[in-house]
Motif scaffolding. Structure first.
Motif, PDB file in Angstrom:
ATOM      1  N   TRP A 111      31.832 -18.339  14.632  1.00 49.15           N
ATOM      2  CA  TRP A 111      30.816 -17.919  13.671  1.00 49.15           C
ATOM      3  C   TRP A 111      29.968 -19.107  13.233  1.00 49.15           C
ATOM      4  N   LEU A 112      28.681 -18.864  13.072  1.00 46.72           N
ATOM      5  CA  LEU A 112      27.788 -19.900  12.586  1.00 46.72           C
ATOM      6  C   LEU A 112      27.512 -19.663  11.119  1.00 46.72           C
ATOM      7  N   LEU A 113      27.694 -20.692  10.326  1.00 47.85           N
ATOM      8  CA  LEU A 113      27.418 -20.594   8.905  1.00 47.85           C
ATOM      9  C   LEU A 113      25.956 -20.934   8.650  1.00 47.85           C
ATOM     10  N   SER A 114      25.316 -20.133   7.826  1.00 47.48           N
ATOM     11  CA  SER A 114      23.916 -20.383   7.510  1.00 47.48           C
ATOM     12  C   SER A 114      23.653 -19.962   6.081  1.00 47.48           C
ATOM     13  N   GLU A 115      22.514 -20.370   5.587  1.00 49.22           N
ATOM     14  CA  GLU A 115      22.131 -19.977   4.243  1.00 49.22           C
ATOM     15  C   GLU A 115      21.896 -18.471   4.200  1.00 49.22           C
ATOM     16  N   PRO A 116      22.326 -17.800   3.101  1.00 48.16           N
ATOM     17  CA  PRO A 116      22.074 -16.362   3.002  1.00 48.16           C
ATOM     18  C   PRO A 116      20.581 -16.073   2.965  1.00 48.16           C
ATOM     19  N   ILE A 117      20.206 -14.943   3.544  1.00 47.79           N
ATOM     20  CA  ILE A 117      18.808 -14.538   3.566  1.00 47.79           C
ATOM     21  C   ILE A 117      18.417 -14.029   2.180  1.00 47.79           C
ATOM     22  N   ALA A 118      17.370 -14.619   1.607  1.00 46.89           N
ATOM     23  CA  ALA A 118      16.938 -14.223   0.269  1.00 46.89           C
ATOM     24  C   ALA A 118      16.194 -12.893   0.335  1.00 46.89           C
ATOM     25  N   ASP A 119      16.334 -12.088  -0.723  1.00 43.79           N
ATOM     26  CA  ASP A 119      15.539 -10.873  -0.831  1.00 43.79           C
ATOM     27  C   ASP A 119      14.063 -11.250  -0.890  1.00 43.79           C
ATOM     28  N   PRO A 120      13.166 -10.426  -0.335  1.00 42.01           N
ATOM     29  CA  PRO A 120      11.740 -10.770  -0.342  1.00 42.01           C
ATOM     30  C   PRO A 120      11.181 -11.002  -1.744  1.00 42.01           C
ATOM     31  N   PHE A 121      11.705 -10.253  -2.730  1.00 39.90           N
ATOM     32  CA  PHE A 121      11.264 -10.456  -4.106  1.00 39.90           C
ATOM     33  C   PHE A 121      12.340  -9.933  -5.047  1.00 39.90           C
ATOM     34  N   LEU A 122      12.266 -10.390  -6.286  1.00 39.36           N
ATOM     35  CA  LEU A 122      13.232  -9.997  -7.306  1.00 39.36           C
ATOM     36  C   LEU A 122      12.502  -9.358  -8.483  1.00 39.36           C
ATOM     37  N   LEU A 123      13.138  -8.356  -9.072  1.00 37.23           N
ATOM     38  CA  LEU A 123      12.684  -7.804 -10.341  1.00 37.23           C
ATOM     39  C   LEU A 123      13.290  -8.641 -11.459  1.00 37.23           C
ATOM     40  N   GLU A 124      12.430  -9.309 -12.255  1.00 35.28           N
ATOM     41  CA  GLU A 124      12.923 -10.188 -13.307  1.00 35.28           C
ATOM     42  C   GLU A 124      12.883  -9.533 -14.686  1.00 35.28           C
ATOM     43  N   HIS A 125      11.866  -8.675 -14.919  1.00 39.30           N
ATOM     44  CA  HIS A 125      11.745  -8.061 -16.247  1.00 39.30           C
ATOM     45  C   HIS A 125      11.061  -6.703 -16.121  1.00 39.30           C
ATOM     46  N   LEU A 126      11.515  -5.767 -16.954  1.00 41.90           N
ATOM     47  CA  LEU A 126      10.960  -4.419 -16.988  1.00 41.90           C
ATOM     48  C   LEU A 126      10.498  -4.086 -18.398  1.00 41.90           C
ATOM     49  N   GLU A 127       9.228  -3.686 -18.535  1.00 42.96           N
ATOM     50  CA  GLU A 127       8.690  -3.159 -19.788  1.00 42.96           C
ATOM     51  C   GLU A 127       8.485  -1.655 -19.588  1.00 42.96           C
ATOM     52  N   LEU A 128       9.059  -0.860 -20.483  1.00 37.06           N
ATOM     53  CA  LEU A 128       9.059   0.586 -20.301  1.00 37.06           C
ATOM     54  C   LEU A 128       8.521   1.280 -21.544  1.00 37.06           C
ATOM     55  N   ASP A 129       7.647   2.243 -21.335  1.00 32.23           N
ATOM     56  CA  ASP A 129       7.140   3.079 -22.421  1.00 32.23           C
ATOM     57  C   ASP A 129       7.231   4.527 -21.943  1.00 32.23           C
ATOM     58  N   MET A 130       8.192   5.284 -22.481  1.00 29.73           N
ATOM     59  CA  MET A 130       8.511   6.617 -21.968  1.00 29.73           C
ATOM     60  C   MET A 130       8.396   7.655 -23.073  1.00 29.73           C
ATOM     61  N   GLN A 131       7.902   8.829 -22.685  1.00 32.44           N
ATOM     62  CA  GLN A 131       7.813   9.968 -23.603  1.00 32.44           C
ATOM     63  C   GLN A 131       8.421  11.182 -22.918  1.00 32.44           C
ATOM     64  N   ALA A 132       9.475  11.730 -23.529  1.00 30.23           N
ATOM     65  CA  ALA A 132      10.186  12.883 -22.999  1.00 30.23           C
ATOM     66  C   ALA A 132       9.867  14.102 -23.851  1.00 30.23           C
ATOM     67  N   GLU A 133       9.373  15.140 -23.200  1.00 27.27           N
ATOM     68  CA  GLU A 133       9.016  16.363 -23.906  1.00 27.27           C
ATOM     69  C   GLU A 133      10.218  17.300 -23.984  1.00 27.27           C
ATOM     70  N   LYS A 134      10.041  18.420 -24.670  1.00 29.16           N
ATOM     71  CA  LYS A 134      11.078  19.442 -24.657  1.00 29.16           C
ATOM     72  C   LYS A 134      11.166  20.013 -23.252  1.00 29.16           C
ATOM     73  N   GLY A 135      12.359  20.321 -22.823  1.00 22.26           N
ATOM     74  CA  GLY A 135      12.528  20.793 -21.454  1.00 22.26           C
ATOM     75  C   GLY A 135      12.756  19.643 -20.505  1.00 22.26           C
ATOM     76  N   ASP A 136      12.043  19.657 -19.369  1.00 27.75           N
ATOM     77  CA  ASP A 136      12.314  18.705 -18.296  1.00 27.75           C
ATOM     78  C   ASP A 136      11.211  17.682 -18.074  1.00 27.75           C
ATOM     79  N   ASP A 137      10.076  17.846 -18.750  1.00 24.16           N
ATOM     80  CA  ASP A 137       8.906  17.016 -18.444  1.00 24.16           C
ATOM     81  C   ASP A 137       8.997  15.647 -19.108  1.00 24.16           C
TER      82      ASP A 137
END
Length: 204
Positions: free
Chosen positions: A1-27
């Motif tokens: 086996w050849l040891l190598s550096e792990p392949i990095a993900d193409p990009f990372l999610l660092e922070h999420l800003e969320l503004d959500m409004q849930a109505e009556k029912g499913d919407d």
């Protein structure tokens, strides 16, 4: 086996800003602004996981639609995207530099508030109900958000509660996750609030 550096993900999610409004029912509708760290230079597309149809508990109503209506960059410029089969690809007009930070805003709506077994609550649990890197199992992100739930139901949010108030026809929680997490789950339901203080710690 050849040891190598792990392949990095193409990009990372660092922070999420969320503004959500849930109505009556499913919407529900929400805006998610994501801070992304590019780890692989030369990319002109970013691949995410995002439900387009949710068929859990489909015996209640049938498959639920998750509609992505727009994607914009930090300057408010609309970006092209393709969303199908729980996959989302966002296209950029120029190559992205390694180490750069991209801020994208997604607007999403639909009837995908799931009520397990018809109970008096809904859940958005573990899974790509918001855009997440295709390698989302390696996510580590902080978050801040507001969740408005149509009265008389109440929101349940993770992390530290900044405020829990009434706002017109809605009950609102503002929350923050200051330590990185892998997933985010939200709930709304016919809950009765209760809190007490023990040894100086407020328990809600």
């Amino acid at each position: 086996w050849l040891l190598s550096e792990p392949i990095a993900d193409p990009f990372l999610l660092e922070h999420l800003e969320l503004d959500m409004q849930a109505e009556k029912g499913d919407d529900v509708r929400y805006t998610a602004t994501e801070t992304l760290r590019i780890q692989q230079g030369g990319l002109k597309t970013l691949a995410f996981e995002l439900y387009d149809v949710i068929d859990q508990f489909s015996f209640q109503k049938g498959p639920r639609q998750v509609k992505l209506t727009s994607v914009t960059d930090a300057a408010g410029k609309a970006l092209d995207f393709f969303h199908l089969d729980d996959r989302l690809v966002v296209f950029f007009p120029q190559e992205l530099a390694e180490g750069s930070v991209q801020k994208l805003t997604f607007k999403i709506e639909g009837d995908f508030l799931l009520h397990p077994e018809g109970n008096s609550y809904w859940e958005l649990a573990i899974g790509p109900w918001f855009p997440a890197p295709a390698a989302y199992m390696s996510n580590r992100f902080t978050a801040h958000g507001t969740l408005r739930v149509a009265k008389p139901w109440r929101p349940i949010t993770p992390g530290r509660t900044i405020r829990s108030v009434e706002e017109g026809a809605y009950n609102l929680n503002e929350f923050t996750l200051e330590n990185p997490v892998q997933f985010l789950a939200l709930f709304g339901g016919n809950y009765i609030p209760y809190e007490e203080t023990r040894n100086g710690l407020k328990i809600r």
